[in-house]
Design an enzyme around this catalytic site. Sequence first.
Site, PDB file in Angstrom:
ATOM      1  N   LEU A 107      54.066  39.131  42.318  1.00 50.88           N
ATOM      2  CA  LEU A 107      55.134  40.120  42.340  1.00 50.88           C
ATOM      3  C   LEU A 107      54.562  41.512  42.528  1.00 50.88           C
ATOM      4  O   LEU A 107      53.498  41.845  41.973  1.00 50.88           O
ATOM      5  CB  LEU A 107      55.947  40.069  41.042  1.00 50.88           C
ATOM      6  N   GLY A 152      52.686  35.442  40.667  1.00 44.87           N
ATOM      7  CA  GLY A 152      53.780  35.074  41.573  1.00 44.87           C
ATOM      8  C   GLY A 152      53.294  34.417  42.850  1.00 44.87           C
ATOM      9  O   GLY A 152      54.045  33.651  43.475  1.00 44.87           O
TER      10      GLY A 152
HETATM   11  C1  LIG Z   1      57.912  34.534  36.975  1.00 42.97           C
HETATM   12  C2  LIG Z   1      57.085  35.752  37.236  1.00 42.97           C
HETATM   13  C3  LIG Z   1      55.831  35.453  37.959  1.00 42.97           C
HETATM   14  C4  LIG Z   1      54.841  36.317  38.197  1.00 42.97           C
HETATM   15  C5  LIG Z   1      54.673  37.701  37.701  1.00 42.97           C
HETATM   16  C6  LIG Z   1      53.755  38.496  38.640  1.00 42.97           C
HETATM   17  O1  LIG Z   1      53.467  38.072  39.727  1.00 42.97           O
HETATM   18  S1  LIG Z   1      53.216  40.015  38.086  1.00 42.97           S
HETATM   19  C7  LIG Z   1      51.976  40.472  39.313  1.00 42.97           C
HETATM   20  C8  LIG Z   1      50.673  39.934  38.879  1.00 42.97           C
HETATM   21  N1  LIG Z   1      49.692  40.096  39.923  1.00 42.97           N
HETATM   22  C9  LIG Z   1      48.452  40.361  39.640  1.00 42.97           C
HETATM   23  O2  LIG Z   1      48.093  40.499  38.491  1.00 42.97           O
HETATM   24  C10 LIG Z   1      47.519  40.480  40.830  1.00 42.97           C
HETATM   25  C11 LIG Z   1      46.702  41.705  40.745  1.00 42.97           C
HETATM   26  N2  LIG Z   1      45.878  41.834  41.923  1.00 42.97           N
HETATM   27  C12 LIG Z   1      44.670  41.222  42.050  1.00 42.97           C
HETATM   28  O3  LIG Z   1      44.241  40.417  41.230  1.00 42.97           O
HETATM   29  C13 LIG Z   1      43.870  41.604  43.264  1.00 42.97           C
HETATM   30  O4  LIG Z   1      44.458  42.721  43.859  1.00 42.97           O
HETATM   31  C14 LIG Z   1      43.754  40.479  44.327  1.00 42.97           C
HETATM   32  C15 LIG Z   1      45.094  39.920  44.733  1.00 42.97           C
HETATM   33  C16 LIG Z   1      42.857  39.352  43.799  1.00 42.97           C
HETATM   34  C17 LIG Z   1      43.087  41.070  45.596  1.00 42.97           C
HETATM   35  O5  LIG Z   1      41.875  41.690  45.246  1.00 42.97           O
HETATM   36  P1  LIG Z   1      41.189  42.692  46.287  1.00 42.97           P
HETATM   37  O6  LIG Z   1      39.898  43.118  45.668  1.00 42.97           O
HETATM   38  O7  LIG Z   1      41.101  42.062  47.641  1.00 42.97           O
HETATM   39  O8  LIG Z   1      42.186  43.918  46.457  1.00 42.97           O
HETATM   40  P2  LIG Z   1      42.448  45.118  45.420  1.00 42.97           P
HETATM   41  O9  LIG Z   1      42.489  44.642  44.023  1.00 42.97           O
HETATM   42  O10 LIG Z   1      41.497  46.231  45.757  1.00 42.97           O
HETATM   43  O11 LIG Z   1      43.937  45.548  45.819  1.00 42.97           O
HETATM   44  C18 LIG Z   1      44.213  46.167  47.071  1.00 42.97           C
HETATM   45  C19 LIG Z   1      45.455  47.021  46.911  1.00 42.97           C
HETATM   46  O12 LIG Z   1      46.573  46.181  46.587  1.00 42.97           O
HETATM   47  C20 LIG Z   1      47.204  46.672  45.404  1.00 42.97           C
HETATM   48  N3  LIG Z   1      47.771  45.534  44.660  1.00 42.97           N
HETATM   49  C21 LIG Z   1      47.114  44.467  44.187  1.00 42.97           C
HETATM   50  N4  LIG Z   1      47.954  43.615  43.582  1.00 42.97           N
HETATM   51  C22 LIG Z   1      49.178  44.196  43.659  1.00 42.97           C
HETATM   52  C23 LIG Z   1      50.482  43.782  43.201  1.00 42.97           C
HETATM   53  N5  LIG Z   1      50.694  42.605  42.543  1.00 42.97           N
HETATM   54  N6  LIG Z   1      51.517  44.593  43.459  1.00 42.97           N
HETATM   55  C24 LIG Z   1      51.340  45.769  44.111  1.00 42.97           C
HETATM   56  N7  LIG Z   1      50.138  46.198  44.588  1.00 42.97           N
HETATM   57  C25 LIG Z   1      49.082  45.408  44.348  1.00 42.97           C
HETATM   58  C26 LIG Z   1      46.085  47.361  44.643  1.00 42.97           C
HETATM   59  O13 LIG Z   1      46.616  48.259  43.730  1.00 42.97           O
HETATM   60  C27 LIG Z   1      45.339  48.025  45.772  1.00 42.97           C
HETATM   61  O14 LIG Z   1      46.071  49.174  46.148  1.00 42.97           O
HETATM   62  P3  LIG Z   1      45.315  50.506  46.572  1.00 42.97           P
HETATM   63  O15 LIG Z   1      46.403  51.470  46.886  1.00 42.97           O
HETATM   64  O16 LIG Z   1      44.475  50.143  47.768  1.00 42.97           O
HETATM   65  O17 LIG Z   1      44.481  50.909  45.395  1.00 42.97           O
END
Ligand SMILES: CC/C=C\CC(=O)SCCNC(=O)CCNC(=O)[C@H](O)C(C)(C)COP(=O)(O)OP(=O)(O)OC[C@H]1O[C@@H](n2cnc3c(N)ncnc32)[C@H](O)[C@@H]1OP(=O)(O)O
Length: 201
Positions: A107, A152
């Site tokens: 999400l 998600g």
């Molecule tokens: C029933 C309900 C079910 C689910 C609830 C949810 O889904 S809550 C959301 C939970 N999601 C997470 O915890 C994921 C967090 N993200 C990560 O673990 C990593 O980003 C990932 C996917 C492994 C990728 O890693 P990578 O090193 O390739 O990228 P980075 O972390 O540098 O992220 C790049 C930019 O994307 C932004 N971002 C990451 N995840 C999210 C997200 N879920 N929503 C919005 N944006 C996200 C991150 O902030 C970085 O942004 P930037 O502007 O470049 O700093």
Amino acid sequence: MALRAALRQKCGLIGILSQPSSSGSHSRVSAVLVSQMRNNATSPKIKVDFNQSTGVAVLSMQSPPVNSLSLDFLTELCISVEKLEMDRACRGLIITSSLPKVFSAGLDILEMYGKSPERCGEFWRAVQEMWLKMYSSNMVTIAAINGSSPAGGCLLSLTCDYRIMSDNPRYSIGLNETLLGIVAPFGTDKNIIKNTHTCSN
Ligand SMILES: CC/C=C\CC(=O)SCCNC(=O)CCNC(=O)[C@H](O)C(C)(C)COP(=O)(O)OP(=O)(O)OC[C@H]1O[C@@H](n2cnc3c(N)ncnc32)[C@H](O)[C@@H]1OP(=O)(O)O
């Protein structure tokens, strides 16, 4: 066999598909169509390639940087699945990512902060619509998980009949949101063990 071949062709993965979906029919035209105009104004977050000869569609998520499930993304995803669902020639659906390293980050966290109650309601309805639509699909559905898939993203894969994940130690998958007390919808855990496979990429 056609589904297996399509899976190999697109993802270079080993197909395991042989069973039809046991889910019920689902042809309701959704209220998400209302949002379609808004989505058309931006570059598409979803790309669909439908192969008429195999009856298999490949839906690629292409919303950098991490295919996070925003309201717009979920709306577009639901519309795409709904269109395929209404096409009787489409029997199988493969969901994968066009991005390197990430299937879906789950999400969109920005949807959960500083938004109006109305917007929050719309967002969570879209989340619910996504998993209901996927889980009740008549198509045979496969998640080809070619990158990390937390929370998600994992939920999205669990709504499919089968999951195949690239066997790469850098890619993680799991329902980490349970640490915050958020529980995945009932039923999505049923087939995770039975139908989850890994393969080298
Ligand atoms: C029933 C309900 C079910 C689910 C609830 C949810 O889904 S809550 C959301 C939970 N999601 C997470 O915890 C994921 C967090 N993200 C990560 O673990 C990593 O980003 C990932 C996917 C492994 C990728 O890693 P990578 O090193 O390739 O990228 P980075 O972390 O540098 O992220 C790049 C930019 O994307 C932004 N971002 C990451 N995840 C999210 C997200 N879920 N929503 C919005 N944006 C996200 C991150 O902030 C970085 O942004 P930037 O502007 O470049 O700093």
